[in-house]
Design a protein around this motif. Sequence first.
Motif, PDB file in Angstrom:
ATOM      1  N   HIS A  30       0.799  -1.232   0.000  1.00 27.54           N
ATOM      2  CA  HIS A  30       0.000   0.000   0.000  1.00 27.54           C
ATOM      3  C   HIS A  30       0.829   1.279   0.000  1.00 27.54           C
ATOM      4  N   ILE A  31       1.706   1.433   0.967  1.00 31.06           N
ATOM      5  CA  ILE A  31       2.429   2.694   1.153  1.00 31.06           C
ATOM      6  C   ILE A  31       3.652   2.736   0.249  1.00 31.06           C
ATOM      7  N   PRO A  32       3.832   3.800  -0.526  1.00 33.61           N
ATOM      8  CA  PRO A  32       4.987   3.865  -1.431  1.00 33.61           C
ATOM      9  C   PRO A  32       6.303   3.910  -0.672  1.00 33.61           C
ATOM     10  N   LEU A  33       7.337   3.400  -1.318  1.00 36.41           N
ATOM     11  CA  LEU A  33       8.679   3.458  -0.765  1.00 36.41           C
ATOM     12  C   LEU A  33       9.271   4.848  -0.988  1.00 36.41           C
ATOM     13  N   PRO A  34      10.248   5.256  -0.184  1.00 30.68           N
ATOM     14  CA  PRO A  34      10.879   6.564  -0.409  1.00 30.68           C
ATOM     15  C   PRO A  34      11.433   6.729  -1.817  1.00 30.68           C
ATOM     16  N   GLU A  35      11.787   5.613  -2.476  1.00 31.23           N
ATOM     17  CA  GLU A  35      12.338   5.678  -3.828  1.00 31.23           C
ATOM     18  C   GLU A  35      11.345   6.214  -4.852  1.00 31.23           C
ATOM     19  N   PHE A  36      10.053   6.247  -4.519  1.00 30.57           N
ATOM     20  CA  PHE A  36       9.075   6.847  -5.433  1.00 30.57           C
ATOM     21  C   PHE A  36       9.330   8.346  -5.600  1.00 30.57           C
ATOM     22  N   PHE A  87       8.974   9.497 -16.050  1.00 28.16           N
ATOM     23  CA  PHE A  87       7.871   8.610 -15.695  1.00 28.16           C
ATOM     24  C   PHE A  87       6.715   8.798 -16.662  1.00 28.16           C
ATOM     25  N   THR A  88       5.798   7.839 -16.646  1.00 24.06           N
ATOM     26  CA  THR A  88       4.583   7.905 -17.451  1.00 24.06           C
ATOM     27  C   THR A  88       3.391   8.029 -16.518  1.00 24.06           C
ATOM     28  N   GLY A  89       2.570   9.055 -16.722  1.00 22.89           N
ATOM     29  CA  GLY A  89       1.432   9.292 -15.837  1.00 22.89           C
ATOM     30  C   GLY A  89       1.539  10.675 -15.234  1.00 22.89           C
ATOM     31  N   VAL A  90       0.909  10.854 -14.059  1.00 25.85           N
ATOM     32  CA  VAL A  90       0.938  12.156 -13.404  1.00 25.85           C
ATOM     33  C   VAL A  90       1.376  12.023 -11.949  1.00 25.85           C
ATOM     34  N   LYS A  91       2.016  13.089 -11.476  1.00 22.52           N
ATOM     35  CA  LYS A  91       2.463  13.217 -10.085  1.00 22.52           C
ATOM     36  C   LYS A  91       1.890  14.521  -9.570  1.00 22.52           C
ATOM     37  N   GLN A  92       0.746  14.431  -8.877  1.00 23.29           N
ATOM     38  CA  GLN A  92      -0.009  15.627  -8.506  1.00 23.29           C
ATOM     39  C   GLN A  92      -0.024  15.895  -7.011  1.00 23.29           C
ATOM     40  N   GLU A  93       0.516  14.986  -6.215  1.00 20.71           N
ATOM     41  CA  GLU A  93       0.572  15.199  -4.772  1.00 20.71           C
ATOM     42  C   GLU A  93       1.699  16.186  -4.438  1.00 20.71           C
ATOM     43  N   LYS A  94       1.588  16.836  -3.309  1.00 14.40           N
ATOM     44  CA  LYS A  94       2.644  17.765  -2.883  1.00 14.40           C
ATOM     45  C   LYS A  94       3.938  17.020  -2.580  1.00 14.40           C
ATOM     46  N   GLY A  95       3.815  15.799  -2.139  1.00 11.94           N
ATOM     47  CA  GLY A  95       4.988  14.981  -1.860  1.00 11.94           C
ATOM     48  C   GLY A  95       4.592  13.524  -1.869  1.00 11.94           C
ATOM     49  N   ILE A  96       5.578  12.648  -1.885  1.00  8.02           N
ATOM     50  CA  ILE A  96       5.311  11.212  -1.798  1.00  8.02           C
ATOM     51  C   ILE A  96       5.086  10.858  -0.335  1.00  8.02           C
ATOM     52  N   SER A  97       3.963  10.249  -0.021  1.00  8.45           N
ATOM     53  CA  SER A  97       3.617   9.951   1.377  1.00  8.45           C
ATOM     54  C   SER A  97       4.180   8.605   1.801  1.00  8.45           C
ATOM     55  N   SER A  98       5.491   8.509   1.776  1.00  4.57           N
ATOM     56  CA  SER A  98       6.168   7.302   2.234  1.00  4.57           C
ATOM     57  C   SER A  98       6.488   7.435   3.713  1.00  4.57           C
ATOM     58  N   LEU A 153      13.493   2.506 -11.918  1.00  6.68           N
ATOM     59  CA  LEU A 153      14.660   2.814 -11.106  1.00  6.68           C
ATOM     60  C   LEU A 153      15.438   1.526 -10.857  1.00  6.68           C
ATOM     61  N   THR A 154      16.699   1.509 -11.270  1.00  4.08           N
ATOM     62  CA  THR A 154      17.583   0.356 -11.043  1.00  4.08           C
ATOM     63  C   THR A 154      16.915  -0.949 -11.468  1.00  4.08           C
ATOM     64  N   GLY A 155      16.271  -0.911 -12.631  1.00  6.85           N
ATOM     65  CA  GLY A 155      15.696  -2.123 -13.195  1.00  6.85           C
ATOM     66  C   GLY A 155      14.317  -2.492 -12.702  1.00  6.85           C
TER      67      GLY A 155
END
Length: 380
Positions: free
Chosen positions: A249-255, A263-274, A308-310
Amino acid sequence: MPRLGFRRSLPSLSLMPLLVLFVAVGAAGKGDGGLRFQREGGTFKVLQVADMHYADGRSTRCRDVLPAQRAGCSDLNTTAFLYRLLRAEDPDLVVFTGDNIFGENSTDAAKSMDAAIAPAIAMKLPWAAVLGNHDQEGTLSREGVMRHLVGMKNTLARFNPQGVEIDGYGNYNLEVAGVEGTLLANKSVLNMYFLDSGDYSTVPSIRGYGWIKASQEAWFRQTSSSLQQNYTGGQPRQKEPAPGLAYFHIPLPEFNNFTASNFTGVKQEKGISSASINSGFFNTMVEAGDVKAAFVGHDHLNDFCGKLTGIQLCYAGGFCYHAYGMAGWSRRARVVSVQLEKAASGEWQGMKSINTWKRLDDQHLTTIDSEVLWKRSSNS
């Protein structure tokens, strides 16, 4: 296992005019037994549903929709979207990647889970699930939520591996066998890993969300190693490990490592909630060598994939109507289709590629951002 005919027509459902029809489908679905690539086409398709935030059905109102969509909009719009997707994509597996219910607003957590998963069960589809950070905030504990999920019909979810001391609830793996009647019929050609990424930090000095713990990483390493040995060592021997997919569920800091250029898609959050710390699970996946893509939810307004890294790191995008979103930005889900190679003899072999796209909850269930996440010729 063969695909069985269950394509009973469902009505075309959309948010407008928001008169939601709740349809139960009772026709015959997939056969029982283990997961397997399909003989026709040599594919295995996974539908990822992230952040349903289901509560009390019709009485649970929608958030962040256009003014014209508000009247009558409820959890049943989430249900309608899921029915439409299942009919359109006919997946071999449905994966619910956490925050399946919004416990805080749910009168009865068990009933909310039953209603959230109901379309997959009604259509007799196999499904799996992991927990998010909101599932346990109602009438059931985190353990109780997972125990309920693993007791439901058609589920392939597991509470935890037997005999293993491990953090969290809902750490398990699924194996997808090759096409029946081929040399790889009894081998796992695709390995799927499911992990509990936690809810919130339990360490007083560390604020924020939870993370995948050392005991889970140890289980993953051992499981991955065993699966790789079975695939490359047992007859017929294979030159490379079977590819793997990871779901949590929760993204890793590497996101955080992506910009609009990679990347393909959109990144609309203020930050990654890892989590605010990096527990090292991404490095663990890299070292294991078999995981080609990891899929998460949690940040509803992100739906991108970046490599990222394969390893491809992918969001699904927010699915539900009873959670934050963006008015005018369609709710969505991610589809992954895995393709086998075909020998000159015509027999299906090991994996050739992993493809993905997203489906929008608009009038046409529009498909967007189709891309190849991995292919064997790329040496990824």
